[in-house]
Design an enzyme around this catalytic site. Sequence first.
Site, PDB file in Angstrom:
ATOM      1  CD  GLU A 308      -2.615  -1.100   2.660  1.00 45.30           C
ATOM      2  OE1 GLU A 308      -3.655  -1.929   2.904  1.00 45.30           O
ATOM      3  OE2 GLU A 308      -2.201  -0.371   3.719  1.00 45.30           O
ATOM      4  CB  CYS A 309       0.519   4.409   0.176  1.00 43.16           C
ATOM      5  SG  CYS A 309       0.794   5.860  -0.120  1.00 43.16           S
TER       6      CYS A 309
END
Length: 441
Positions: A308-309
């Site tokens: 994520e991210c």
Amino acid sequence: MTCALLAALQQQGVAPCAFKCGPDYIDPMFHRAVLGLESHNLDLFLSSETDVCQLFARYAAGHGAAVCEGVMGFYDGVGGTTTRASAWHLADTLDLPVLLVLRPKGASLTLAATVRGLRDFRTNSHLAGILLNECKPMLYQSLAPMLEQETGLPVLGYLPPMAEAKVQSRHLGLYTAGEIADLNKRINALGKQAQKTLDLPGIRKLCSRPALVSEKEKQPVPSRVRIAVAQDEAFCFCYEETLDALRQAGAEPVFFSPLRDATLPRNCSGLYLPGGYPELYAQELSRNEKMRIAVKQALQQGLPAVAECGGFLYLGQTLEDVQGVSWPMAGALPGRGIRTEHLVRFGYAELKAQQDSMLFRAGETVPIHAFHYWDSTYNGGACTASKPVGKRSWKCGIATDRLFASFAHLYMAGTPQLAQRFAAAAEQYEREQSLCQTRKN
């Protein structure tokens, strides 16, 4: 103010716990630093009202007080034009009394008008009292009686300006709690000050509620598989509730540091790379070549992974640091992480899967949150993200039967099937590895 109140209650032996309204990662770090225990997010976009009530009851049970920190303006919710997922929505869902924090710089009687507007904006505002922040003692002596007379709400104390307690900010918000060398000293000062100038007995009496009765305690699920979870200064944006969702799915989180460790933890059948600040540690991450190689090889061999991210950026080819210098990353994905001068995508969105993959089934929609200044030259197109208000949408996400990588932050406690599918993929991988080993022998 939240840290001061938590510290004061802790110093008085009340055994408080803390919650954060919304998807914020940084504020709970400060709560954790004050209390020495996990703080939890309560988010009415990322999870249902029923789930939020259950989470609150579960994590608040057994504590002498629960302090929920709000988010943005009191009524500011999804899209800035609704109350959904606002601090007011959370107070209304949980029937919590609200202490309104005001900073009286450059205003006096107008503060009363503001409070009355907030009080009357909804039939039940849940406003129970007022606290003044960065308010000098003499100013408090004049403001408090006026506010009580004009609003009908009790004023329950103040914090004076405290230069020794200020925390600096940067592009994603405050510096994290772990980066502040003298944080304990600041917290102690805040707690002592709060005991002097906040009406703690009055606050506790005003906010008193019956003791929470939690749902029947969930029996611990035996761990069937281990999942390596990145956790250090570069990867620190992880919801504790997501880790609990993985545990309930039969997965044991095993923590490691991409900054310092040379290899992935042993006997792990999954990899979770949450968000954080890899751009601030790009050089250090790049110089840990053994870890970069280990991660790339693990993914090439089919290790199930969620990134994520910041974790997504780490899996790319290169990553620019804050000076614009590019550093080699894991090289498991095709994109290059690039610096921008503005927020690329911000806030809540709904992620619709365009194809079947490890976490999603084609056509499924899940709520997500995004907040990043860095971008990638290849964001993928396995999903379509759409803002919940307005018509803006964009393609994103790299998804296979063993991988999900995107700028999207997932909240697995609100969508538990994601944790279940991740754990199931890890179990399948473990079975495959055992079979291969058997054949070799």
